[in-house]
Design an enzyme around this catalytic site. Structure first.
Site, PDB file in Angstrom:
ATOM      1  N   HIS A   1       3.260   6.277  -7.104  1.00  0.00           N
ATOM      2  CA  HIS A   1       2.352   8.013  -7.409  1.00  0.00           C
ATOM      3  C   HIS A   1       3.607   9.359  -7.309  1.00  0.00           C
ATOM      4  CE1 HIS A   1      -1.412   9.642  -6.687  1.00  0.00           C
ATOM      5  NE2 HIS A   1      -1.307  10.389  -7.582  1.00  0.00           N
TER       6      HIS A   1
ATOM      7  N   HIS B   1       0.523  -1.298  -0.058  1.00  0.00           N
ATOM      8  CA  HIS B   1       0.214   0.130   0.618  1.00  0.00           C
ATOM      9  C   HIS B   1       0.396   1.305   0.040  1.00  0.00           C
ATOM     10  CE1 HIS B   1      -3.239   2.699   1.651  1.00  0.00           C
ATOM     11  NE2 HIS B   1      -2.579   3.223   1.846  1.00  0.00           N
ATOM     12  N   GLU B   2       2.437   1.057   0.767  1.00  0.00           N
ATOM     13  CA  GLU B   2       2.678   2.923   0.550  1.00  0.00           C
ATOM     14  C   GLU B   2       3.703   2.659  -0.164  1.00  0.00           C
ATOM     15  OE1 GLU B   2       1.650   4.829   2.846  1.00  0.00           O
ATOM     16  OE2 GLU B   2       0.507   3.401   4.544  1.00  0.00           O
TER      17      GLU B   2
ATOM     18  N   HIS C   1       2.202   4.148  -3.139  1.00  0.00           N
ATOM     19  CA  HIS C   1       1.840   5.942  -3.207  1.00  0.00           C
ATOM     20  C   HIS C   1       3.450   6.223  -3.494  1.00  0.00           C
ATOM     21  CE1 HIS C   1      -1.719   6.950  -0.678  1.00  0.00           C
ATOM     22  NE2 HIS C   1      -1.383   6.527   0.399  1.00  0.00           N
TER      23      HIS C   1
END
Length: 561
Positions: free
Chosen positions: A497, A490-491, A494
């Site tokens: 992104h 998940h991290e 980021h």
């Protein structure tokens, strides 16, 4: 033009504690680690060797910023940023409106963000109190300046002249026009339309809200303690014991023992009078600010710049039905697993879902849950991410040795993100391991946003991923539970992104986008973490290198949890 707060992450801490440890005689042997990992995998499966004693080497400062080699450097960085901001404000207010207006606004935003975002991370993560306090003061100083700029009438008028000229607006490229509109939006929600007295009141409220938010968030990371005799003795070993008290510093959400999870949940989240008072004051001041600048509630103000637009869309019947359907399905699967494993105590409780969803995942892979972790060392998972990014995005992660003083703790790893044709895209600092006073929160922090500089070079983004993983032991590297692995993916979503969201303006780079949209890449990465076809690429035993699925015949079903 407020700096976009850098932290992106999942609510709550994984709190799973350490992975399986060697027992019995294994404890006296040197740790055996497979030597077939890629360089990135190996970098995370072995302890840092440390740097050779260098009495005369230059200390570069945090993140390579020279002045941040000591806490006092934050004041220097802060003063330089404020001085530059004053010059840029004077410059943009004296120039005729045009594309240059937006460029200067973005440079103004960048000059403040580069100090504020970095300080926002350091104030909660640095192990030294002096650094944390200096960073907090820098955050407050820059934050106050930002709120003053958001109510600066002359600055507002320089942008308004641009947007009011249809011919000029039509000549702007779409990205420049959008960024100009976003800066105008920042003025509007900050109360630029109010009279001077009310604008000052808005600034004061914003600064107070920043202080209260910081106080409340810091308070959520403090451990709670309970007298030993109030807990069953057999669960003491799952927590830190000091004198006559047991310290509960997280949720221990994936502990196999139901009682451990229940105790951690109830004690760590036990109501705190100081926190409740702070929260009530924070909510009250948010409400005052929202009404002062023309919104019925703070929710309406906060959601104005998101995809949802307003709170009404969040309670739309169709949206509720969809959420209810997914939640009900997952709930039934988790409840069924608890009934299967714990029929004497089968009622599903708030502290149960993370653990039992992990058990379901392990069963799907045909792995005994207690044997799951050895196949998911941190190095294996990082290698898996590297494989995935190479295949999907043409990106490779390379471990780099940080310079002296560049990192705040010796176990922080630095990754260079390199694209097969574009070259170096940016840097990720991986602050993955538990330490005293470190917040129990998995987060992504933007330290420096990407942007196209005036000289034509691209300012490379820099981010930090902060997790709370157990340290490696003598017998094994860091081994991840299912929840830990999902949080890591998940991290990293980021982080990618931030690396790939390359724009001309730092105001909209990477995760500096609507808050709800910023979660899309990270949630997509969770799907990869739960996809058998992806996991089979990297899940292997940390000692033997054997694939967890070598002899397994698992039928993948996308309808499963």
């Amino acid at each position: 033009m407020p700096w976009k707060r850098g932290a992106r992450g999942r609510g709550g801490s994984c709190g799973a504690g350490a992975g399986p440890r060697g027992g019995g005689r294994a404890g006296i042997r040197a740790r055996e680690v497979s030597t077939s990992w890629s360089p990135v995998g190996a970098a995370f499966n072995v302890k840092p060797q440390g740097r050779r004693l260098d009495l005369f080497g230059e200390r570069r400062g945090l993140f390579g910023v020279p002045e941040l080699s000591a806490p006092e450097g934050f004041r220097i960085a802060q003063e330089n940023a404020l001085r530059k901001a004053d010059l840029l404000v004077e410059r943009v207010c004296s120039l005729p409106p045009g594309p240059q207006t937006v460029l200067i606004f973005d440079e103004l935003s960048d000059s403040l963000c580069r100090v504020a975002d970095l300080a926002d991370f350091v104030k909660i993560a640095h192990p030294e109190r002096a650094f944390r306090e200096a960073a907090e003061e820098a955050c407050r100083s820059i934050g106050t300046m930002v709120e003053k700029l958001n109510t600066n009438v002359e600055l507002y008028q320089s942008l308004q002249k641009l947007l009011a000229d249809k011919k000029l607006v039509d000549s702007l490229d779409p990205e420049t026009r959008r960024v100009a509109e976003l800066f105008m939006f920042d003025f509007e929600i900050s109360g630029i339309h109010l009279d001077e007295e009310k604008r000052k009141r808005a600034v004061d409220l914003n600064v107070k809200i920043l202080d209260l938010s910081n106080t409340f968030l810091m308070g959520t990371n403090f451990p709670n303690k309970i007298e030993k005799h109030l807990l069953p003795e057999h669960i003491h070993r799952n927590f830190v014991v000091t004198g006559s008290h047991v310290i509960i510093d997280g949720l221990h959400a994936e502990a196999p023992d139901d009682l451990v999870r229940e105790a951690a949940y109830k004690i760590f989240l036990y109501p705190n009078a100081g926190q409740l008072k702070c929260l009530e004051e924070l909510l009250s001041n948010r409400d005052l600010l929202a009404k002062l600048v023309g919104y019925s509630t703070y929710s309406h103000r906060a959601l104005q710049g998101t995809i949802a637009k307003n709170p009404g869309k969040l309670v739309h019947p169709a949206f509720q039905d969809k959420i209810g359907f997914l939640t009900t399905k997952d709930f039934e699967m988790i409840r069924g697993m608890k009934m299967k494993l714990n029929p004497q105590n089968s009622e599903l409780m708030p502290w149960d879902p993370p653990y039992y969803s992990g058990v379901i995942r392990a069963e799907r892979y045909n792995i005994e849950p207690s044997l799951y972790c050895p196949f998911f060392s941190l190095g294996a998972c990082m290698e898996g991410l590297n494989i995935l990014f190479t295949k999907l995005l043409g990106i490779t992660l390379y471990a780099e040795q940080p310079a002296k003083g560049e990192v705040w703790c010796e176990d922080v790893r630095k990754l260079a993100v390199v694209h097969e044709s574009e070259g170096l895209l940016g840097y990720i600092y991986c602050d993955f391991f538990q330490r005293a006073d470190k917040p129990h929160q998995d987060c992504h922090f933007t330290i420096r946003g990407g942007r196209l500089k005036e000289d034509g070079e691209y300012q490379l983004p820099v981010v930090v991923l902060m997790l709370n993983l157990p340290h490696s032991s003598r017998n094994s590297p860091t081994l991840l539970t299912p929840g830990m692995m999902e949080n890591l993916f998940h991290e990293m979503g980021h982080a990618m992104h931030s690396m790939l969201g390359r724009t001309r303006y730092q105001h909209v780079t990477g995760t500096r986008c609507p808050t709800d949209f910023a979660e899309v890449p990270s949630i997509l990465m969770e799907y990869f973490a739960n996809d058998y076809r992806v996991v089979t690429q990297f899940a292997r035993h940390y000692q033997t290198g054997q694939s967890a699925f070598l002899a397994c015949h698992v039928t993948w079903s996308s309808s499963e949890l």
